[in-house]
Design a protein around this motif. Structure first.
Motif, PDB file in Angstrom:
ATOM      1  N   VAL A  90       0.834  -1.206   0.000  1.00  0.00           N
ATOM      2  CA  VAL A  90       0.000   0.000   0.000  1.00  0.00           C
ATOM      3  C   VAL A  90       0.868   1.256   0.000  1.00  0.00           C
ATOM      4  N   LYS A  91       1.829   1.325   0.924  1.00  0.00           N
ATOM      5  CA  LYS A  91       2.700   2.508   1.001  1.00  0.00           C
ATOM      6  C   LYS A  91       3.609   2.603  -0.223  1.00  0.00           C
ATOM      7  N   THR A  92       3.981   1.438  -0.759  1.00  0.00           N
ATOM      8  CA  THR A  92       4.855   1.427  -1.926  1.00  0.00           C
ATOM      9  C   THR A  92       4.209   2.108  -3.112  1.00  0.00           C
ATOM     10  N   ARG A  93       2.891   2.027  -3.214  1.00  0.00           N
ATOM     11  CA  ARG A  93       2.200   2.649  -4.337  1.00  0.00           C
ATOM     12  C   ARG A  93       2.402   4.166  -4.337  1.00  0.00           C
ATOM     13  N   LEU A  94       2.506   4.746  -3.152  1.00  0.00           N
ATOM     14  CA  LEU A  94       2.790   6.181  -3.085  1.00  0.00           C
ATOM     15  C   LEU A  94       4.153   6.487  -3.703  1.00  0.00           C
ATOM     16  N   LEU A  95       5.135   5.622  -3.417  1.00  0.00           N
ATOM     17  CA  LEU A  95       6.461   5.800  -4.015  1.00  0.00           C
ATOM     18  C   LEU A  95       6.429   5.557  -5.518  1.00  0.00           C
ATOM     19  N   LEU A  96       5.735   4.502  -5.934  1.00  0.00           N
ATOM     20  CA  LEU A  96       5.658   4.183  -7.362  1.00  0.00           C
ATOM     21  C   LEU A  96       5.006   5.336  -8.137  1.00  0.00           C
ATOM     22  N   ASP A  97       3.941   5.880  -7.583  1.00  0.00           N
ATOM     23  CA  ASP A  97       3.265   6.992  -8.262  1.00  0.00           C
ATOM     24  C   ASP A  97       4.175   8.216  -8.338  1.00  0.00           C
ATOM     25  N   ALA A  98       4.903   8.492  -7.257  1.00  0.00           N
ATOM     26  CA  ALA A  98       5.796   9.654  -7.254  1.00  0.00           C
ATOM     27  C   ALA A  98       6.946   9.460  -8.234  1.00  0.00           C
ATOM     28  N   LEU A  99       7.533   8.267  -8.247  1.00  0.00           N
ATOM     29  CA  LEU A  99       8.614   7.994  -9.198  1.00  0.00           C
ATOM     30  C   LEU A  99       8.091   8.035 -10.627  1.00  0.00           C
ATOM     31  N   GLY A 100       6.832   7.618 -10.820  1.00  0.00           N
ATOM     32  CA  GLY A 100       6.223   7.722 -12.143  1.00  0.00           C
ATOM     33  C   GLY A 100       6.071   9.169 -12.575  1.00  0.00           C
ATOM     34  N   ARG A 101       5.644  10.011 -11.635  1.00  0.00           N
ATOM     35  CA  ARG A 101       5.531  11.444 -11.961  1.00  0.00           C
ATOM     36  C   ARG A 101       6.898  12.046 -12.250  1.00  0.00           C
ATOM     37  N   HIS A 102       7.906  11.557 -11.548  1.00  0.00           N
ATOM     38  CA  HIS A 102       9.266  12.053 -11.772  1.00  0.00           C
ATOM     39  C   HIS A 102       9.780  11.641 -13.149  1.00  0.00           C
ATOM     40  N   GLY A 103       9.257  10.534 -13.665  1.00  0.00           N
ATOM     41  CA  GLY A 103       9.538  10.147 -15.047  1.00  0.00           C
ATOM     42  C   GLY A 103      10.705   9.215 -15.251  1.00  0.00           C
ATOM     43  N   THR A 104      11.282   8.667 -14.167  1.00  0.00           N
ATOM     44  CA  THR A 104      12.462   7.817 -14.333  1.00  0.00           C
ATOM     45  C   THR A 104      12.177   6.335 -14.154  1.00  0.00           C
ATOM     46  N   LEU A 105      11.082   5.980 -13.495  1.00  0.00           N
ATOM     47  CA  LEU A 105      10.868   4.599 -13.051  1.00  0.00           C
ATOM     48  C   LEU A 105      10.592   3.651 -14.214  1.00  0.00           C
ATOM     49  N   LYS A 106      11.341   2.542 -14.246  1.00  0.00           N
ATOM     50  CA  LYS A 106      11.141   1.500 -15.242  1.00  0.00           C
ATOM     51  C   LYS A 106      10.777   0.151 -14.625  1.00  0.00           C
ATOM     52  N   ARG A 107      11.188  -0.055 -13.361  1.00  0.00           N
ATOM     53  CA  ARG A 107      11.125  -1.396 -12.814  1.00  0.00           C
ATOM     54  C   ARG A 107      10.802  -1.375 -11.327  1.00  0.00           C
ATOM     55  N   PHE A 108      10.013  -2.371 -10.892  1.00  0.00           N
ATOM     56  CA  PHE A 108       9.697  -2.544  -9.480  1.00  0.00           C
ATOM     57  C   PHE A 108       9.980  -3.997  -9.100  1.00  0.00           C
ATOM     58  N   VAL A 109      10.776  -4.167  -8.026  1.00  0.00           N
ATOM     59  CA  VAL A 109      11.165  -5.506  -7.567  1.00  0.00           C
ATOM     60  C   VAL A 109      10.719  -5.666  -6.108  1.00  0.00           C
TER      61      VAL A 109
END
Length: 324
Positions: A90-109
């Motif tokens: 649940v908390k990770t989704r906040l990070l994933l969304d923020a990294l998505g907005r930042h535009g760099t995220l490609k992968r989640f492990v």
């Protein structure tokens, strides 16, 4: 894209459980590691705990992430997020969304010892983020860090250990773990670490001994796991759940206390163990931290702490550290 690796096979999981239970039940005093709480039922119980009024860490950490996730994403500038002890995510989704907005995220492990629970939560992430490479790993992160699929993209990676999971280890074990994390990452990569802070012992004890008894059920679940997986004949109802603050070590201990004398057999280990009336078996420690102490531990492992975020009451902290 979604895939799952099982670095911890069913056979390896069984061997690890056998070894931990044999060692722990014959130790003086008796002890069991907290990772065995987390079968599917135990994981569900812990999710229930996180919503209890007494259990402040989860909601406090989530509030910090809600306020600071974009700042964290900018500071980490990560192409991959690796999360140890992922749970429901649940908390990770906040990070994933923020990294998505930042535009760099490609992968989640996401990495967790509870395979079925991990698979379900990781698949939900993949469904909600169709452009993200989700590579779930079933494993014991205390032993399998060297097997994680890291550094497979150009760019920085961020490894997250949320929920003050780091507090479940004694200082010497924390040092070993942090050095292993450092070895798995490259210079410039970052470690996002959740840490519960030292506070009023009454609040701490209440957080681990709630009025509804959910934490007690969670604690006793380790006995059910032994019964189901190792042929034990524990009577979970014959043990009381106890939470104790250790002011010298600054940690909470969860224990199971035998209500009466009893003899327990674990068939798969060909082991019989006596519990005296009132004897206590430690099932978890949860260390609480101060900034100076945690900074020193990270420095000794090769990290430089660069960011420190807390809630207004100073109950919980998220720190970001860079690999030197």
């Amino acid at each position: 894209m979604f895939r799952i690796d099982r670095n911890l096979t069913a056979d390896e999981l069984h061997k690890s459980l056998r070894a931990d239970v044999a060692e722990g039940l014959t130790a003086r005093p008796k002890r069991l590691p907290p990772k065995w709480f987390y079968d599917e039922h135990g994981s569900s119980l812990f999710e229930e705990i996180t919503g209890l009024p007494e259990y402040y860490p989860t909601r406090t950490e989530r509030a910090i992430l809600e306020e600071r996730s974009d700042e964290i994403a900018r500071a980490a500038d990560a192409v991959a997020l690796i999360e140890l002890g992922s749970g429901s995510g649940v908390k990770t989704r906040l990070l994933l969304d923020a990294l998505g907005r930042h535009g760099t995220l490609k992968r989640f492990v996401p990495v967790d010892v509870s395979g079925d629970f991990l698979a379900a939560s990781a698949r939900r992430v993949a469904d909600d983020h169709p452009g993200l490479d989700v590579h779930a790993v079933v494993g014991d992160f205390e032993h399998h860090l060297g097997l994680l699929p890291v550094n497979e993209h150009d760019g920085r990676e961020m490894l997250a250990v949320l929920g003050s999971t780091i507090g479940n280890q004694a200082p010497a074990a924390r040092g070993v773990f942090l050095r292993a994390v450092h070895a798995a990452l490259d210079p410039g990569d970052t470690l996002l670490l959740g840490a519960d802070l030292v506070k009023d012992p009454e609040r701490l004890v209440a957080a681990y001994d709630d009025a509804q008894g959910v934490t007690a059920a969670f604690d006793r679940n380790v006995l059910t796991v032994i019964n189901q997986r190792l042929g034990g004949d524990f009577d979970p109802g014959a043990f009381d759940h106890v939470a104790v603050w250790d002011p010298e070590r600054e940690w909470i201990e969860m224990r199971l206390r035998a209500r009466s004398h009893q003899r327990v057999r674990v068939a798969d280990l060909d082991l019989e163990v006596d519990f005296a009336a009132g004897e206590e078996m430690r099932t978890e420690i949860s260390a609480k931290f101060r900034r100076d102490g945690l900074t020193a531990e990270l420095d000794a492992a090769g990290f430089t702490l660069t960011h420190w975020w807390t809630d207004p009451a100073g109950d919980f902290a998220l720190s970001l550290s860079t690999v030197r």
